[in-house]
Write an enzyme that holds these catalytic residues in place. Structure first.
Site, PDB file in Angstrom:
ATOM      1  N   ASP A  57       4.613   4.559   1.646  1.00 16.58           N
ATOM      2  CA  ASP A  57       4.667   3.649   0.556  1.00 16.58           C
ATOM      3  C   ASP A  57       6.172   2.957   0.423  1.00 16.58           C
ATOM      4  OD1 ASP A  57       4.628   1.687  -1.395  1.00 16.58           O
ATOM      5  OD2 ASP A  57       3.197   2.809  -2.900  1.00 16.58           O
ATOM      6  N   LYS A 108       8.919  -7.147  -3.901  1.00 17.58           N
ATOM      7  CA  LYS A 108      10.238  -6.553  -4.587  1.00 17.58           C
ATOM      8  C   LYS A 108      11.271  -7.163  -3.476  1.00 17.58           C
ATOM      9  CE  LYS A 108       7.485  -3.195  -6.283  1.00 17.58           C
ATOM     10  NZ  LYS A 108       6.837  -3.668  -7.458  1.00 17.58           N
ATOM     11  N   TRP A 135       2.841   5.831  -9.097  1.00 17.23           N
ATOM     12  CA  TRP A 135       2.221   5.280  -7.552  1.00 17.23           C
ATOM     13  C   TRP A 135       1.627   6.190  -6.689  1.00 17.23           C
ATOM     14  CZ3 TRP A 135       0.624   0.657  -8.980  1.00 17.23           C
ATOM     15  CH2 TRP A 135       1.367  -0.013  -9.729  1.00 17.23           C
TER      16      TRP A 135
HETATM   17  C1  LIG Z   1       5.932   2.063  -4.928  1.00 17.47           C
HETATM   18  C2  LIG Z   1       4.668   0.955  -5.452  1.00 17.47           C
HETATM   19  N1  LIG Z   1       3.458   1.141  -4.920  1.00 17.47           N
HETATM   20  C3  LIG Z   1       2.483   0.497  -5.081  1.00 17.47           C
HETATM   21  C4  LIG Z   1       2.735  -0.539  -5.957  1.00 17.47           C
HETATM   22  C5  LIG Z   1       1.538  -1.599  -6.253  1.00 17.47           C
HETATM   23  O1  LIG Z   1       1.674  -2.752  -5.831  1.00 17.47           O
HETATM   24  P1  LIG Z   1       0.335  -4.006  -6.024  1.00 17.47           P
HETATM   25  O2  LIG Z   1       0.957  -4.375  -7.307  1.00 17.47           O
HETATM   26  O3  LIG Z   1       0.937  -4.795  -4.889  1.00 17.47           O
HETATM   27  O4  LIG Z   1      -0.749  -3.324  -5.621  1.00 17.47           O
HETATM   28  C6  LIG Z   1       3.855  -0.738  -6.690  1.00 17.47           C
HETATM   29  C7  LIG Z   1       4.185  -1.932  -7.777  1.00 17.47           C
HETATM   30  O5  LIG Z   1       5.130  -2.034  -8.194  1.00 17.47           O
HETATM   31  C8  LIG Z   1       4.998  -0.028  -6.388  1.00 17.47           C
HETATM   32  O6  LIG Z   1       6.048  -0.193  -6.992  1.00 17.47           O
HETATM   33 MG   LIG Z   2       6.079   5.434  -9.124  1.00 14.64          MG
END
Ligand SMILES: Cc1ncc(COP(=O)(O)O)c(C=O)c1O
Ligand SMILES: [Mg+2]
Ligand SMILES: Cc1ncc(COP(=O)(O)O)c(C=O)c1O
Ligand SMILES: [Mg+2]
Ligand SMILES: [Mg+2]
Ligand SMILES: [Mg+2]
Lengths: 362, 362
Positions: free
Chosen positions: B173, B197, B102
Site C-alpha cells: 500500500d 495524496k 491502515w
Molecule cells: C496508507 C493508506 N492506505 C489506505 C487509505 C484509504 O484510502 P481510501 O480513502 O482511498 O480508501 C489511506 C487513506 O488515507 C491511506 O493513507
Molecule cells: Mg496507517
C-alpha cells in the site's frame, strides 16, 4: 476547434453554465483558499457540499426521509454486484426483467451470488421493445425485482413499472434517465445511477435506498466497501469519496433547479425527443427499429439504408460539429443521446443536418 | 480568502501549475471541442490521455513491461478486499505487517476472505515505530506479504522492505508515499495507491501488478468489478472509469517530470522533512513521539505539551493561512502532511510559525 454539440451516451455533455462555474472557482472553491480537489473530505467545506448535493437531490426527486442517499465509487457496474450481495437473502431468489445489455450484465452478476430468475425478457425481439410482463409472476421467496428503466444501448424505456406482489421491492437501474422525467421514488426499493449521463462526470454513483433494505445481508464476509450499511452509517464518508465528482453533481443539481426542476426538465426532454423521432419517422432515409410505445427519451438509435450511408452521415454531421453520433457496436447505425444538458437547439441542428443530408443523397 | 498553505493528509494540495492548466482547458480540452468531463471514455481523445498517464507513470517509476498499470475506483479501501480476493489462494494464507491503522484495516478484510496471519506488528508500541521483522518468517503456503509503506496517520515509514523466502510476493500500500521517493518496483508483486495524496484528486486508485499475479483466483463468484484480470484485459476500460481524475493524474505526472522526476522529488521531500523534524527536535515546546529511524517523509505528527497549547497553535497557524494541521483523532496533536505538491516555502512558513508561537508562549 470551438465547442461541439456532443451526443455521447456517457460520459456526456454537461451544462455550459456548470462548467463555467467550476472553472471560475477551480483554484479557490467557496472562499476556502483551496480547490475543491484539495479539500479534505473531513473538512467543513466539503461536508457542506455533500450535504447540499443530498438536499437538492432529495428535494428535486421528492425522496422521502425513509430513503438514504449514498455517493459511491465503482460505477453502476459495481452496483450489479452490490445489489445481490446486500439484498439477495439466503434461500431466496432475485428476479430480473431483461431489456438490454445492461440488465443482462446485472443478471449475470446476481447469478454469481445466488439464485436469479428471469421475470420477462425481450431478447427474442433483439431488445427493440420492453417485454409485456403483465402475466409474469414472482415467487414469494423473491428478494427483489431488478429493472433497467432506460436502455442506453437499445433506446427503449419502461414507462410503467411492474407492480409486485408481497411487497417485493423493485431495484431500478436509473443510470441513463435519472432526473430526466418524473419518477415516483416510493415505487422503488433501491434506485441507482452512474453519474456520467444526467448527474455529472464519471466516477461517482448515486444510490437511493429505502432504509429497511439496508443491513439485510447475513454474510459476515461481505467486503466493507460493498456493504450499504457501512456507507449509510458513515454518510458516504467511510473512506475518501470522489469529492470533485460530488461537487460537480451539486452544481448540476443547482442547474436543474434553475431550469425549473424535473417537471420542466421532462417537458424539455419530451420536446427534444419528439423533434428527433418526428424527423426520423417523416424521413424516407432514416428509420428507427424500436417499438414506438417503448421509445427512450434519452437515447435514440436510428439508421439509414446501409452502413456506407451511415458512415457518410456521421462524417457530414461531424463537419457541422455534431459529434459522438456513432451507434453502439452491438446495434450499429447512429445513436443520439439527448440527456438533460443537450439543448433543444442541439437537436434542431441534428434534424437540420438530417434533412440536408437526405436532400443531398437522393 | 486567497490561497492557503494546505497540510491536509488527503485529499491534499495539488501543484498550482496543474490546477491552472486544468482550469484553462476545462471547457475545451485538447482542442476536442468539449471538456475532459464530457468525453466518452471510448473516444480517441480520452484514450490518448489514459495512454499518456500510463506511459508517464511507467517511465517515472521505472515499471517493467511485465507489470500492468490499472486505474480503478473504490479507493485504497477497496484494494484491501481486492488483494485477498484475487491473490489469496485456496489452502494458503496471507501475511500482514501491521504498522498502523491502515494495515489493520487491510488485515481485517483479508480475514474475511481466508487465513490471514500477522508477520510482525508494532501495535504494542502504539505504532510509533516499524517493528523489527528480521526474525519473522513466512510459511511456504503464503500467497503474499502485505505492507503499508508509509503510515499516514502515525507518521512512520518503511525504509527497507522485508526480503521474503520462496518468491513470496510483497503487496504494498503505497497510498501516501507513491512518487515521493525512489522505489524498486521489482521488489513488489503489487503496488496500489489512492490518488488523493501524491497523484491527483480522490476517486481513482492506481494498481501496479505483476502479470503473473493476475488471474490467480479459482473463484467463479468473484464480482466482475473486483477482478484484476477483467480490468487488465480491458485496459481499465471495462466500465466507465473516473475520466477526469485520470486526466488530473496525467497532469500531475507531467508536473513531476518537469521537476526532474522522482529523484529530484525525493531530494526536495527529504529537505522539507528535515527542516520540519529539525524544528521539532530543536524546540523545547514541540516534540515528536515517532522513533527517529522510522520517521515518515510525508506525514509528520507532532505536539506541544498539552491539548490547550495544541489548540492555540492550530489557531495561530490558521491565522497565518497554514491550514489542515490538526492531527488524526487517534493520535491527537498536529500533523503536517508534506506531499510532493507542498513547496519548501510552505514548510518554512510552518517552522517560522512554530518559532514565533514558541517565543510568544514562553
Ligand atoms: C496508507 C493508506 N492506505 C489506505 C487509505 C484509504 O484510502 P481510501 O480513502 O482511498 O480508501 C489511506 C487513506 O488515507 C491511506 O493513507
Ligand atoms: Mg496507517
Ligand atoms: C443503464 C446503464 N447501466 C449501467 C451502466 C454501467 O455504468 P458504469 O460504466 O458506470 O459501470 C451503463 C453505462 O452506460 C448504463 O447505461
Ligand atoms: Mg441496455
Ligand atoms: Mg423514416
Ligand atoms: Mg522538541
Amino acid at each position: 476547434m470551438g465547442r461541439v454539440i456532443n451526443f455521447s451516451a456517457g460520459p456526456s455533455a454537461l451544462p455550459l453554465e456548470v462548467l463555467k462555474r467550476a472553472q471560475s472557482e477551480l483554484l479557490n472553491t467557496h472562499q476556502s483558499g483551496m480547490s475543491i480537489m484539495e479539500m479534505s473530505h473531513r473538512s467543513k467545506s466539503f461536508e457542506r457540499i455533500l450535504h447540499e448535493a443530498k438536499k437538492r437531490l432529495r428535494s428535486l426527486m421528492n425522496i422521502p426521509d425513509s430513503y438514504k442517499i449514498l455517493f459511491l465509487q465503482g460505477g453502476a457496474s459495481l452496483q450489479f454486484s452490490m445489489i445481490p450481495l446486500n439484498l439477495l437473502q439466503k434461500d431466496n431468489e432475485a428476479a430480473y426483467l431483461i431489456t438490454g445489455s445492461w440488465s443482462k450484465k446485472a443478471y449475470a452478476e446476481a447469478k454469481k451470488v445466488g439464485d436469479a430468475t428471469i421475470f420477462a425478457s425481450s431478447e427474442d425481439d433483439a431488445f427493440r421493445s420492453i417485454p409485456d410482463f403483465a402475466e409474469s409472476t414472482l415467487s414469494k421467496r423473491t428478494s427483489y425485482l431488478h429493472v433497467t428503466s432506460n436502455n442506453t444501448i437499445e433506446g427503449t424505456r419502461i414507462s410503467v413499472f411492474p407492480k409486485t406482489n408481497n411487497n417485493i421491492p423493485i431495484v431500478t437501474d436509473l443510470s441513463s434517465n435519472i432526473l430526466s422525467e418524473k419518477i415516483n421514488v416510493t415505487d422503488h426499493g433501491v434506485i441507482y445511477a452512474g453519474a456520467q449521463k444526467n448527474l455529472g462526470p464519471s466516477g461517482v454513483t448515486v444510490v437511493i435506498i429505502r432504509e429497511d433494505l439496508i443491513g439485510k445481508t447475513e454474510a459476515t464476509t461481505l467486503p466493507t466497501m460493498l456493504d450499504y450499511a457501512i456507507h449509510a452509517k458513515a454518510d458516504s464518508l467511510y473512506n475518501t469519496p470522489p469529492t470533485f465528482a460530488i461537487y460537480m453533481i451539486n452544481l448540476v443539481l443547482e442547474w436543474v433547479e434553475s431550469i425549473g426542476g424535473i417537471e420542466d426538465m421532462e417537458r424539455r426532454n419530451r420536446k427534444k425527443a419528439q423533434l428527433l423521432y418526428d424527423a426520423i419517422d417523416c424521413s424516407k432515409l432514416f428509420s428507427s427499429s424500436v417499438k414506438k410505445e417503448n421509445r427512450s427519451l434519452m437515447n435514440v438509435p436510428f439508421k439509414t439504408k446501409n452502413e456506407e450511408l451511415d458512415q457518410a452521415f456521421l462524417h457530414f454531421a461531424a463537419s457541422q460539429k455534431l459529434v459522438e453520433l456513432k451507434g453502439h457496436r452491438s446495434v450499429g447505425g447512429m445513436r443520439a443521446s439527448l440527456y438533460n444538458a443537450m439543448p433543444l437547439e442541439g437537436v434542431e441542428r441534428l434534424t437540420d443536418a438530417m434533412t440536408q443530408f437526405e436532400k443531398r443523397s437522393t
